[in-house]
Design a protein around this motif. Sequence first.
Motif: not given
Length: 238
Positions: A57-59, A67-72, A88-98
């Motif tokens: 979900i974080s990717f 609305d799918n910009l990494p970091f913002s 529920t809670k907001p989740q910041r989006l990240w680049p694909i990792h690990c």
Amino acid sequence: MKAALIVVDMQEDFCPPNGSLAVHEARTLAPTINTLLSHPGFTLRVASKDNHPANHISFASNHPAPDNLPFSSFVTMTNPAPGKHTETKPQRLWPIHCVAGTTGADLIPEIDASKFDLYVHKGMDARVEMYSAFADAFGNLDKEVNRSSVDVDLRGVLREHGITDVFCVGVAGDYCVKSTAVDAARAGFRSFLVEDATRCVDAGEGWEEAKRELREAGVGLVKSDGVEVKGLLVEEQL
């Protein structure tokens, strides 16, 4: 007194020069962390590793534009625990990792992996973020709730070894290291974060806010050559 050292997420994707979510200067932490790993005062040495599925979900790329910009960008995440699906809670989006099975999920070779007694693979449930090595982003510590997110009941293992004190290092200080240290305190251990053995995603205001949260949770901010670490050797000798 028995102390554990938790080395958080020192993985290729979190380290320059090629990590997809590289934290500034993360790779330079290796000598300090290796010194701590060699410290005879630690009873248990633990490495945590993000081990995400590709559809996590974080990717950012798993969500529709714009609305799918990494970091913002942020998405809404739902608590996966039984009976808590309205939380529920907001989740910041990240680049694909690990991603599990990729080289980006590997520990960097500069870390002396021969010293580790235990590995904790976390963030394995695609539905929920898991920064801490103890609990997911909603704070679910119960091993039955967490079994899809993490492969080790870290709280249980530490208790089995009689651990009283936990020292956290690694990356990122304002996310996974902070969350692990806070949850260690919440789980009933004396908890410390070693400041010179961590680096942050947001090294300015993000780290200042993280330190406020750490202090409020009762986590001690210490140095690798400070009295808290040096005192472990005294305790061991006693």
